[in-house]
Design a protein around this motif. Structure first.
Motif, PDB file in Angstrom:
ATOM      1  N   ASN A 367       0.831  -1.213   0.000  1.00  0.00           N
ATOM      2  CA  ASN A 367       0.000   0.000   0.000  1.00  0.00           C
ATOM      3  C   ASN A 367       0.863   1.260   0.000  1.00  0.00           C
ATOM      4  O   ASN A 367       0.634   2.177  -0.807  1.00  0.00           O
ATOM      5  N   ALA A 372       3.252   5.703  -3.104  1.00  0.00           N
ATOM      6  CA  ALA A 372       4.397   6.538  -3.480  1.00  0.00           C
ATOM      7  C   ALA A 372       4.525   6.575  -5.005  1.00  0.00           C
ATOM      8  O   ALA A 372       4.715   7.649  -5.600  1.00  0.00           O
ATOM      9  N   LYS A 374       2.130   5.828  -7.156  1.00  0.00           N
ATOM     10  CA  LYS A 374       0.901   6.401  -7.755  1.00  0.00           C
ATOM     11  C   LYS A 374       0.929   7.934  -7.728  1.00  0.00           C
ATOM     12  O   LYS A 374       0.576   8.589  -8.689  1.00  0.00           O
ATOM     13  N   PHE A 375       1.375   8.520  -6.587  1.00  0.00           N
ATOM     14  CA  PHE A 375       1.280   9.971  -6.458  1.00  0.00           C
ATOM     15  C   PHE A 375       2.505  10.728  -6.962  1.00  0.00           C
ATOM     16  O   PHE A 375       2.490  11.951  -7.041  1.00  0.00           O
ATOM     17  N   ASP A 398       9.585   9.365  -1.282  1.00  0.00           N
ATOM     18  CA  ASP A 398       9.294   9.692  -2.689  1.00  0.00           C
ATOM     19  C   ASP A 398       9.538  11.164  -2.958  1.00  0.00           C
ATOM     20  O   ASP A 398       9.693  11.959  -2.021  1.00  0.00           O
ATOM     21  N   ILE A 403       2.579  16.451   1.192  1.00  0.00           N
ATOM     22  CA  ILE A 403       1.274  16.635   1.844  1.00  0.00           C
ATOM     23  C   ILE A 403       1.428  17.764   2.853  1.00  0.00           C
ATOM     24  O   ILE A 403       2.388  17.762   3.631  1.00  0.00           O
ATOM     25  N   ARG A 417      -9.086  11.231   1.715  1.00  0.00           N
ATOM     26  CA  ARG A 417      -8.270  11.347   0.502  1.00  0.00           C
ATOM     27  C   ARG A 417      -7.998  12.826   0.280  1.00  0.00           C
ATOM     28  O   ARG A 417      -8.884  13.653   0.443  1.00  0.00           O
ATOM     29  N   TYR A 425      -5.868  16.409  -7.129  1.00  0.00           N
ATOM     30  CA  TYR A 425      -4.919  15.352  -6.796  1.00  0.00           C
ATOM     31  C   TYR A 425      -5.360  14.146  -7.610  1.00  0.00           C
ATOM     32  O   TYR A 425      -5.913  13.189  -7.081  1.00  0.00           O
ATOM     33  N   ALA A 428      -5.440  10.363  -6.662  1.00  0.00           N
ATOM     34  CA  ALA A 428      -6.198   9.898  -5.505  1.00  0.00           C
ATOM     35  C   ALA A 428      -7.628   9.540  -5.880  1.00  0.00           C
ATOM     36  O   ALA A 428      -8.330   8.914  -5.109  1.00  0.00           O
ATOM     37  N   GLY A 431      -8.634   5.929  -5.518  1.00  0.00           N
ATOM     38  CA  GLY A 431      -8.516   5.231  -4.220  1.00  0.00           C
ATOM     39  C   GLY A 431      -9.795   5.322  -3.398  1.00  0.00           C
ATOM     40  O   GLY A 431     -10.744   6.020  -3.745  1.00  0.00           O
ATOM     41  N   THR A 432      -9.774   4.583  -2.253  1.00  0.00           N
ATOM     42  CA  THR A 432     -10.933   4.607  -1.355  1.00  0.00           C
ATOM     43  C   THR A 432     -10.649   5.442  -0.105  1.00  0.00           C
ATOM     44  O   THR A 432     -11.546   5.740   0.657  1.00  0.00           O
ATOM     45  N   GLY A 433      -9.360   5.773   0.103  1.00  0.00           N
ATOM     46  CA  GLY A 433      -8.993   6.492   1.329  1.00  0.00           C
ATOM     47  C   GLY A 433      -8.990   5.543   2.522  1.00  0.00           C
ATOM     48  O   GLY A 433      -9.042   5.976   3.674  1.00  0.00           O
ATOM     49  N   LEU A 434      -8.918   4.234   2.255  1.00  0.00           N
ATOM     50  CA  LEU A 434      -8.948   3.256   3.349  1.00  0.00           C
ATOM     51  C   LEU A 434      -7.595   2.589   3.559  1.00  0.00           C
ATOM     52  O   LEU A 434      -7.352   2.005   4.615  1.00  0.00           O
ATOM     53  N   PHE A 437      -5.581   3.754   6.593  1.00  0.00           N
ATOM     54  CA  PHE A 437      -6.346   3.437   7.810  1.00  0.00           C
ATOM     55  C   PHE A 437      -6.144   1.961   8.175  1.00  0.00           C
ATOM     56  O   PHE A 437      -5.838   1.616   9.321  1.00  0.00           O
ATOM     57  N   PHE A 462       7.189   7.713   4.396  1.00  0.00           N
ATOM     58  CA  PHE A 462       6.330   6.882   5.256  1.00  0.00           C
ATOM     59  C   PHE A 462       7.229   5.860   5.945  1.00  0.00           C
ATOM     60  O   PHE A 462       7.997   5.173   5.275  1.00  0.00           O
TER      61      PHE A 462
END
Ligand code: ADP
Length: 473
Positions: A367, A372, A374-375, A398, A403, A417, A425, A428, A431-434, A437, A462
């Motif tokens: 994840n 990293a 993906k964005f 990255d 952020i 997200r 963005y 994003a 994505g689900t923003g999960l 989490f 991260f």
């Protein structure tokens, strides 16, 4: 019944009880004091009268002693006085008052007799008389002094004194009661008004008006409660916004693969009609991709519901963090090279085996490495695996968009997200923003930590820290 009414009733009952108790105690003490005073006075009269009797007996002609004797009889409670030689009729006696029958008094029962005399209450012709006598010893004969008091008049005297002192007491008590009532009204207002305001605000918040703020009037408990409620409303509003945003974007995100699948199925049907079977596999691949995306969504949602119902358990095994990081890097190598990114794994020294749930930890690493790549649109993604004090760490650095601080504190929240209406963005959106989490939950279940550092425009780091586990875990 409102809280204010309850408070008023309670405090009024308390005030009344205190007033009644104070009155009862006051009257009891006052009565005891007045009775004792009256008893003392009667004793003094008896002793003084004895001196008069001795004087009159010694010099019968002395008129001043007789006058003095007469003066005594002006004391209203005295009914009769006499002086006598013991065993003979009185040589001096006078009677001033014939009391009418009265109910027996209860105040005289405690009178104690003087040392060498008698002191008793007796009913004569239905009238209660306090009979006091005192014997003076002489060599030839004894002189006996007798004084009869009217208990009714003594009682009247006591009652009048009691009335007098009680009147002042009750004036003060009434004033205090009135002041107490005003105090009760003010106190109940001070307590009940903020509670009622808070109840009203909580009701409005409960009915969905989350922009309602309760005025914070002080620094006491009520003020603290009001700030807590305001904070709660603010957080509810934030999560409501996130939820609303999530529902609208998830509907959009779910619709696009479903529409894609529908479109591909239509194309396949068309191709079948035109007998162009060789183009069908291409559409099937597309259907497969759309389905995988749908599945990812559904998996994340199911994972969250498992986390929330406490059903996630770990399957702890021997593992090597370097191997897991290597797998995650290899999984995104093609994607990274398609984007022209450099994706590298840097291992700092020898990484010993540790224990944990390999599938879950791979899910976390995939994840954060996936995010990293993906964005980040240009530059590199570097994955470091290294030993750290008390355990091991994986850092994913990255050169992506970064952020900002206010968003950074929310990225581990459910459904969060950065695209959520704040900044464009594009990556994003899918994505689900999960992911983060779930990652945080899994790492914390391992007893570890996951943190993010970032600087807008420069990139993000991260870090996942896993504590060393004993081999028997
Ligand atoms: P998703 O599962 O949708 O990717 P995540 O929970 O993994 O969501 O991430 C939450 C948000 O954090 C993302 O939508 C993204 O805005 C932000 N984010 C995560 N990783 C990065 C990163 N490396 N660089 C910039 N933003 C990131």
């Amino acid at each position: 019944m409102g809280i204010r009414t309850k408070l008023i009733i309670f405090l009024l009952a308390l005030l009344t009880a205190i007033s009644i108790l104070t009155s009862v105690l006051f009257i009891r003490n006052e009565l005891a004091a007045i009775s004792a005073g009256s008893q003392r006075k009667n004793l003094q009269i008896l002793l003084a009268m004895t001196e008069v009797c001795k004087e009159i007996h010694g010099s019968p002609g002395k008129s001043y002693a007789y006058r003095y004797f007469k003066t005594f009889l002006k004391t209203p409670e005295i009914v009769r006085v006499s002086c006598e030689k013991a065993g003979s009729p009185p040589f001096m006696a006078d009677e001033y008052y014939t009391p009418s029958p009265e109910p027996r008094s209860r105040y005289f029962k405690t009178f104690s007799p003087p040392g060498t005399g008698t002191w008793e209450t007796r009913v004569e012709n239905g009238v209660e008389i306090l009979k006091a006598s005192f014997k003076t010893r002489r060599p030839a004969f004894d002189i006996v002094t007798r004084v009869d008091f009217s208990t009714r008049l003594i009682q009247q005297e006591i009652e009048s004194s009691l009335r007098h002192s009680s009147a002042n007491f009750f004036i003060i008590l009434s004033l205090s009661f009135a002041i107490g009532c005003i105090g009760i009204l003010l106190i109940t207002r001070a307590i009940a008004d903020p509670i009622q305001a808070m109840a009203e605000a909580a009701r409005r918040i409960g009915s969905g008006r989350l922009d309602q703020m309760i005025p914070v009037t002080g620094k006491d408990e009520m003020g603290a409660l009001a700030s807590e409620l305001n904070d709660m409303a603010r957080k509810l509003k934030e999560s409501e916004e996130i939820r609303r945003d999530f529902v609208s974007s998830i509907t959009h995100d779910l619709r696009s693969p479903v529409t894609g699948i529908e479109l591909c199925a239509d194309i396949i049907l068309n191709l079948c009609g035109k007998r162009e079977h060789e183009r069908i596999p291409e559409q099937v691949v597309s259907i497969n991709e759309h389905s995988q995306r749908l599945n990812r969504f559904i998996d994340s949602m199911l994972e969250v519901s498992r986390i929330e119902s406490g059903k996630v358990t770990l399957d702890i095994k021997q593992l090597n963090l370097e191997d897991l990081a290597d797998r995650a890097v290899r999984a995104f190598r093609t994607y990274a090279s398609q984007k022209g990114l450099k994706l590298e794994l840097i291992v700092g020294g020898d990484i010993p085996d540790t224990r944990g749930d390999p599938d879950r930890l791979y899910q976390v690493l995939a994840n954060i490495v996936g995010n990293a790549v993906k964005f980040t649109s240009s530059g590199s993604v570097s994955v470091f695996v290294e030993a750290a004090p008390g355990g091991q760490r994986v850092r994913v650095c990255d050169t992506g968009p970064g952020i900002n601080a206010s968003e950074l504190k929310n990225i581990f929240s459910k459904y969060y997200r950065i695209s959520s209406g704040k900044r464009e963005y594009p990556s994003a959106r899918t994505g689900t923003g999960l992911g983060l989490f779930i990652a945080k939950f899994i790492i914390e279940l391992h007893g570890g930590t996951i943190t993010a550092e970032s600087e807008e425009g420069k990139g993000s780091v991260f870090s996942v820290f896993l504590p060393a586990r004993s081999p028997d875990l």
